[in-house]
Design a protein around this motif. Structure first.
Motif, short mmCIF file in Angstrom:
data_model
loop_
_atom_site.label_atom_id
_atom_site.label_comp_id
_atom_site.label_asym_id
_atom_site.label_seq_id
_atom_site.Cartn_x
_atom_site.Cartn_y
_atom_site.Cartn_z
N PRO A 100 -50.73 80.72 95.79
CA PRO A 100 -50.70 79.27 95.55
C PRO A 100 -50.04 78.51 96.69
CG PRO A 100 -50.08 80.45 93.56
CD PRO A 100 -50.17 81.48 94.66
N GLU A 129 -51.58 69.41 90.86
CA GLU A 129 -51.78 70.79 90.39
C GLU A 129 -52.92 71.41 91.17
OE1 GLU A 129 -51.75 72.42 86.04
OE2 GLU A 129 -53.82 71.94 86.56
N ASN A 131 -55.17 75.07 91.78
CA ASN A 131 -55.55 76.43 91.41
C ASN A 131 -57.03 76.62 91.72
OD1 ASN A 131 -56.14 74.71 88.94
ND2 ASN A 131 -57.10 76.62 88.32
N ASP A 132 -57.40 77.86 91.91
CA ASP A 132 -58.80 78.18 92.19
C ASP A 132 -59.44 78.66 90.89
OD1 ASP A 132 -61.24 79.18 92.97
OD2 ASP A 132 -60.48 80.15 94.78
N PRO A 136 -58.56 82.90 88.76
CA PRO A 136 -57.35 82.60 87.99
C PRO A 136 -56.22 83.59 88.25
CG PRO A 136 -59.09 83.50 86.58
CD PRO A 136 -59.72 83.19 87.91
N TYR A 138 -54.96 84.31 90.93
CA TYR A 138 -54.09 83.82 92.00
C TYR A 138 -52.98 82.92 91.45
CZ TYR A 138 -57.91 85.32 95.12
OH TYR A 138 -58.87 86.03 95.78
N ARG A 140 -51.33 79.33 89.67
CA ARG A 140 -51.46 77.90 89.95
C ARG A 140 -50.12 77.36 90.39
NH1 ARG A 140 -54.02 74.88 85.90
NH2 ARG A 140 -55.03 76.79 85.18
#
Length: 200
Positions: A100, A129, A131-132, A136, A138, A140
């Motif tokens: 992140p 915020e 996130n990829d 998920p 990875y 956030r």
């Protein structure tokens, strides 16, 4: 600034809608910061608090130097993010782009693809915020900025809250931020804890 940080952390119900250009302001700030040093206070999911000094240099370099007596070091050397535990002689590696923190370390990344502004109750604060959704695992990160005219791009990074794939929460609060001073690449070198362990 602490009260602002805590206000943002609460992520209260949307009282004030995010301005359309706020994400662009964050992008401008991130692109304007080539290096940063700051004091940090880290609080983990159990409430344990550690302090230290953060040093950042783009692209891809970051160092969390913990207080004396803490045998842990986190370093991004431009290629990977390393978690080093000298007490047990272990190290873990993550590609920078999978962390992140990659949002802070890649000056060319278009954060609009992975980030959104979270409406909040204080117009002086911008919370973003990132996130990829395709990855998920990875985790956030929620970055917290205060509008500060003297800071790069008019924003001051106050800290962030990171959630890993197991929903473990770690918060970082920053102080004494300084931007764009020269930082030597040697700052991001480290001793391999596994070599020390093998030498015993």
């Amino acid at each position: 600034m602490n009260y602002r940080f805590l206000t943002a952390l609460a992520l209260t119900p949307a009282l004030i809608a995010a301005a359309p250009g706020d994400l662009g302001l964050v992008q401008t700030h991130l692109q304007a910061v080539q290096s940063m040093t700051a004091n940090f206070t880290q609080t983990d999911r159990t409430g344990k608090v550690l302090t230290g000094v953060l040093t950042l240099k783009k692209p891809g370099k970051i160092r969390f130097q913990y207080e004396k007596g803490v045998p842990i070091l986190i370093v991004g050397d431009g290629k990977a993010l390393w978690f080093l535990d000298y007490s047990v002689g272990q190290k873990q590696r993550w590609p920078i782009g999978n962390s992140p923190l990659g949002v802070l370390l890649n000056p060319t990344r278009d954060i609009s693809q992975i980030a959104r502004v979270i409406p909040g109750g204080d117009p002086r604060i911008i919370s973003v915020e990132a996130n990829d959704p395709k990855h998920p695992e990875y985790g956030r990160i929620t970055l917290i900025f205060a509008r500060t005219a003297s800071a790069p791009g008019g924003l001051m990074l106050q800290g962030w809250v990171a959630l890993d794939a197991q929903n473990n929460r770690t918060s970082i609060r920053l102080g004494n931020q300084r931007f764009n001073a020269p930082v030597s690449d040697s700052t991001f070198r480290f001793n391999d804890p596994q070599r020390k362990s093998a030498a015993r």
